[in-house]
Design a protein around this motif. Structure first.
Motif: not given
Length: 219
Positions: A23, A27, A54-56, A61-63
């Motif tokens: 973190t 994000g 994953f990436e927030h 948004g989130t990928n």
């Protein structure tokens, strides 16, 4: 983050199911996957890691998608009983992720050297480092880490790590972090691993906090 030079025993498997992430002020990003390790021969370990990333994005948004598949081979060429240290090379190839949002869409390779020294009373130290080279730059970044572990109980091992990574090719500043980890052996085949760390250099940009959790299967 640091590795040790001990390969998987010949004819045996070490399989990690893991989740890891970091973190920052931008994000949270991380991976979940399976890390396969096989002892192909004395002092030779073959590794394949299959991660989903994953990436927030903070305020966004989130990928989610497949991250960089890793292929590696660890070879130990020096031993403590003869040299005083275990020493291994562990070149690791990162295949392109095929995504512009998750992982790196360029191939790269990490070329590290890892060393280890064990003492009586349950103490051990390992570490080393190397640099990552990609198909678009001569050198993206280098990393260096050191770990000290202690066998607190027959089934419980604790450790502390100091880790440093130079600025990478994407403009992220250099980072230095301190972490603590543990391994608990449920039995000879099932093991629980955990790790948390926090940056002490450029903390907001690189590492407010990070984690790693895993179930390890050995057979």
């Amino acid at each position: 983050m640091s590795d040790d030079p001990e390969p998987t025993d010949p004819g045996h498997f070490e399989i990690y199911t893991f989740n890891t992430g970091t973190t920052t002020h931008s994000g949270t990003a991380g991976e979940s996957g399976i890390d396969f390790n096989y002892g192909a021969a004395p002092d030779l370990q073959l590794t394949a890691t299959l991660p989903a990333g994953f990436e927030h994005i903070a305020g966004g948004g989130t990928n989610i998608g497949m991250s960089n598949v890793e292929l590696a081979a660890k070879y130990r060429f020096l031993h403590q009983d003869a040299f005083g240290l275990d020493v291994s090379i562990f070149p690791r190839v990162f295949l392109p992720s095929g995504s512009t949002a998750i992982g790196d869409n360029h191939a790269s390779v990490l070329l590290p050297v890892w060393v280890q020294k064990d003492w009586g009373g349950g103490w051990s130290a390992f570490g080393g480092g190397g640099c990552v080279f990609s198909d678009i730059r001569a050198a993206d970044f280098c990393e260096l880490g050191a770990v000290v572990t202690y066998q607190v109980l027959p089934k419980l091992q604790l450790g502390a790590e100091l880790f440093h990574q130079t600025a990478d090719a994407h403009g992220t500043p250099a980072t230095t972090s301190l972490g603590v980890g543990w391994r608990y052996d449920l039995d000879d085949n099932y093991h629980l691993l955990g790790y948390v760390r926090r940056g002490v250099e450029n903390t907001n940009e690189t590492d407010r906090y990070s984690w790693y959790v895993s179930i390890l299967f050995t057979f």
